[in-house]
Design a protein around this motif. Structure first.
Motif, PDB file in Angstrom:
ATOM      1  N   SER A 151       1.801   5.075 -12.324  1.00 32.30           N
ATOM      2  CA  SER A 151       1.992   5.250 -13.765  1.00 32.30           C
ATOM      3  C   SER A 151       2.525   6.645 -14.080  1.00 32.30           C
ATOM      4  N   MET A 152       2.143   7.629 -13.301  1.00 25.49           N
ATOM      5  CA  MET A 152       2.600   8.999 -13.509  1.00 25.49           C
ATOM      6  C   MET A 152       4.021   9.217 -13.002  1.00 25.49           C
ATOM      7  N   TYR A 153       4.428   8.421 -12.021  1.00 22.30           N
ATOM      8  CA  TYR A 153       5.758   8.567 -11.425  1.00 22.30           C
ATOM      9  C   TYR A 153       6.467   7.208 -11.524  1.00 22.30           C
ATOM     10  N   PRO A 154       7.023   6.905 -12.707  1.00 21.11           N
ATOM     11  CA  PRO A 154       7.555   5.563 -12.992  1.00 21.11           C
ATOM     12  C   PRO A 154       8.632   5.147 -11.995  1.00 21.11           C
ATOM     13  N   SER A 188      -6.570  -5.698 -18.338  1.00 14.98           N
ATOM     14  CA  SER A 188      -6.535  -4.970 -19.611  1.00 14.98           C
ATOM     15  C   SER A 188      -6.791  -3.478 -19.460  1.00 14.98           C
ATOM     16  N   TYR A 189      -7.013  -3.011 -18.211  1.00 17.67           N
ATOM     17  CA  TYR A 189      -7.311  -1.589 -18.032  1.00 17.67           C
ATOM     18  C   TYR A 189      -6.039  -0.770 -18.208  1.00 17.67           C
ATOM     19  N   PRO A 190      -6.060   0.253 -19.089  1.00 16.10           N
ATOM     20  CA  PRO A 190      -4.849   1.041 -19.337  1.00 16.10           C
ATOM     21  C   PRO A 190      -4.786   2.295 -18.459  1.00 16.10           C
ATOM     22  N   PHE A 191      -3.624   2.513 -17.852  1.00 18.51           N
ATOM     23  CA  PHE A 191      -3.354   3.734 -17.104  1.00 18.51           C
ATOM     24  C   PHE A 191      -2.437   4.621 -17.932  1.00 18.51           C
ATOM     25  N   LEU A 192      -2.804   5.881 -18.074  1.00 20.89           N
ATOM     26  CA  LEU A 192      -1.973   6.816 -18.821  1.00 20.89           C
ATOM     27  C   LEU A 192      -0.959   7.431 -17.875  1.00 20.89           C
ATOM     28  N   GLY A 193       0.319   7.221 -18.174  1.00 26.51           N
ATOM     29  CA  GLY A 193       1.391   7.756 -17.348  1.00 26.51           C
ATOM     30  C   GLY A 193       2.493   8.349 -18.192  1.00 26.51           C
ATOM     31  N   LYS A 226       2.821   7.379 -21.773  1.00 30.70           N
ATOM     32  CA  LYS A 226       2.999   5.938 -21.933  1.00 30.70           C
ATOM     33  C   LYS A 226       1.833   5.226 -21.263  1.00 30.70           C
ATOM     34  N   VAL A 227       1.443   4.082 -21.813  1.00 32.24           N
ATOM     35  CA  VAL A 227       0.352   3.289 -21.258  1.00 32.24           C
ATOM     36  C   VAL A 227       0.932   2.199 -20.349  1.00 32.24           C
ATOM     37  N   TYR A 228       0.382   2.096 -19.138  1.00 36.10           N
ATOM     38  CA  TYR A 228       0.787   1.080 -18.172  1.00 36.10           C
ATOM     39  C   TYR A 228      -0.414   0.194 -17.824  1.00 36.10           C
ATOM     40  N   TYR A 229      -0.101  -0.986 -17.332  1.00 39.70           N
ATOM     41  CA  TYR A 229      -1.114  -1.921 -16.868  1.00 39.70           C
ATOM     42  C   TYR A 229      -0.765  -2.384 -15.451  1.00 39.70           C
ATOM     43  N   LYS A 230      -1.744  -3.032 -14.811  1.00 39.00           N
ATOM     44  CA  LYS A 230      -1.563  -3.439 -13.423  1.00 39.00           C
ATOM     45  C   LYS A 230      -0.291  -4.258 -13.224  1.00 39.00           C
ATOM     46  N   ASP A 231      -0.019  -5.206 -14.130  1.00 43.87           N
ATOM     47  CA  ASP A 231       1.136  -6.067 -13.893  1.00 43.87           C
ATOM     48  C   ASP A 231       2.458  -5.434 -14.324  1.00 43.87           C
ATOM     49  N   ASP A 232       2.413  -4.187 -14.814  1.00 46.82           N
ATOM     50  CA  ASP A 232       3.652  -3.437 -15.036  1.00 46.82           C
ATOM     51  C   ASP A 232       4.160  -2.785 -13.752  1.00 46.82           C
ATOM     52  N   LEU A 233       3.330  -2.776 -12.718  1.00 46.67           N
ATOM     53  CA  LEU A 233       3.602  -2.000 -11.512  1.00 46.67           C
ATOM     54  C   LEU A 233       4.048  -2.893 -10.364  1.00 46.67           C
TER      55      LEU A 233
END
Length: 351
Positions: A188-191, A215-220, A229-236
């Protein structure tokens, strides 16, 4: 500030950029989209305290504290079979026990354990009272460590440790990945990152990772704007490999090789091999990231009270200096280091 629900169709992703700065305790964990204030940073994060690792000696730093109180499941296994529990078996026991605590509805569990303790008092049986009191202590301690303090995942502290790496769209290899939390925070920090998680217990892939809350949000970071920006597991982008680390056939393919709570599970005669696992798969100029639990009074108390949940395997508690010296002596230059709440962290590159 209350979280913003984007739409009914996106209820599994309940937080967005409007919620940065928000935190809340959910029944099983804490959501934390806060940045550290300067005061909090100085309280919870202490970075780059050693100026020259080449000057440290083992006589100065001492040896790690070995945790010798094992879980009752491990002791029962060894009594039954008349031999030490093998490492693979102990990790299977640990992963199942640990995950069962991660998915608890903690407030309900605390209420149930208090009722059970009060009921035990009426039996006048010391063994039942002791067991019930221990159950109360464990759930209260877990609530404090994981929900109140967020000391297990510690997103703000982990971000402080991970920031400033010279990588773009990195390939990340997570050794002993379990549910994969830290690699997801890194990505999330390094898109644009691609994560390969490796664990030799299939339960980690099929249960610990699969049941990590969507639903857990990662701040990146938003790469287009440089803003949070907020990321989620299935964004990765994530691959999960079930295998022994020693069987991996990758070359020097990764920008970051990460382990969390791995080094401390190996006695000294194996630590050089563990360090080499991180070196073996790194691109030139890549980063090895290690974390271990800190040797402090709170951690010793935690691993004593939570022994049945935590202590199925060999385990040490280290100071930051002890951890860093192992890494330095095994051929790494330490680029940044620090302690974050209950963990030590080191970012290093091979010499």
């Amino acid at each position: 500030m209350e979280p913003t629900l984007a739409s009914a169709q996106e209820v599994e992703k309940p937080y967005n950029g409007n919620d940065i700065g928000f935190t809340s305790m959910l029944p099983s964990h804490r959501v934390d989209l806060r940045q550290y204030s300067e005061k909090e940073y100085n309280k919870f994060v202490n970075m780059n305290t050693v100026r020259d690792w080449s000057t440290l000696t083992w006589k100065q730093v001492g040896k790690p504290y070995e945790v010798t109180k094992y879980s009752k499941d491990r002791r029962a296994y060894e009594d039954t079979y008349g031999e030490d529990m093998k490492p693979f078996t102990s990790w299977k026991y640990f992963n199942k026990a640990f995950h069962e605590w991660f998915v608890k509805d903690v407030p309900s569990e605390m209420a149930d354990q208090k009722k059970a303790f009060l009921k035990s008092l009426g039996t006048f049986r010391p063994s039942e009272i002791k067991q019930a009191l221990g159950d109360v202590a464990r759930i209260q301690l877990w609530n404090y460590a994981h929900r109140i303090q967020d000391g297990v995942w510690d997103p703000r502290g982990k971000r402080a440790l991970f920031e400033g790496l010279d990588v773009t769209k990195p390939r990340i290899l997570f050794l002993g990945a379990a549910e994969g939390y830290e690699a997801m925070q890194l990505a999330s920090m390094y898109p644009g990152a691609h994560i390969t998680m490796v664990d030799y217990d299939e339960y980690c892939k099929t249960t610990r990772f699969e049941e990590f809350p969507d639903s857990y949000p990662f701040l990146g970071e938003n790469p287009a704007t440089g803003h949070p920006k907020v990321y989620y597991k299935d964004d990765l982008a994530i691959d999960y490999v079930v295998d022994d680390i020693r069987n991996l056939t990758y070359g020097k393919d990764f920008d970051i090789v990460l382990s969390v709570g791995l080094l401390e599970h190996f006695p000294d005669e194996y630590k050089s091999e563990v360090a080499d696992w991180h070196r073996r798969f790194l691109k030139p100029g890549g980063y090895a990231i290690f974390t271990t639990p800190r040797n402090q009074i709170r951690s010793r108390v935690y691993y004593n009270i939570m022994a049945d949940v935590m202590n199925h395997t060999y385990r040490e508690l280290m100071t930051l200096e002890q951890m860093g010296l192992y890494i330095y002596e095994n051929g790494f230059d330490i680029k940044q280091h620090g302690y974050i709440k209950v963990h030590n962290g080191v970012v290093a590159q091979p010499r």
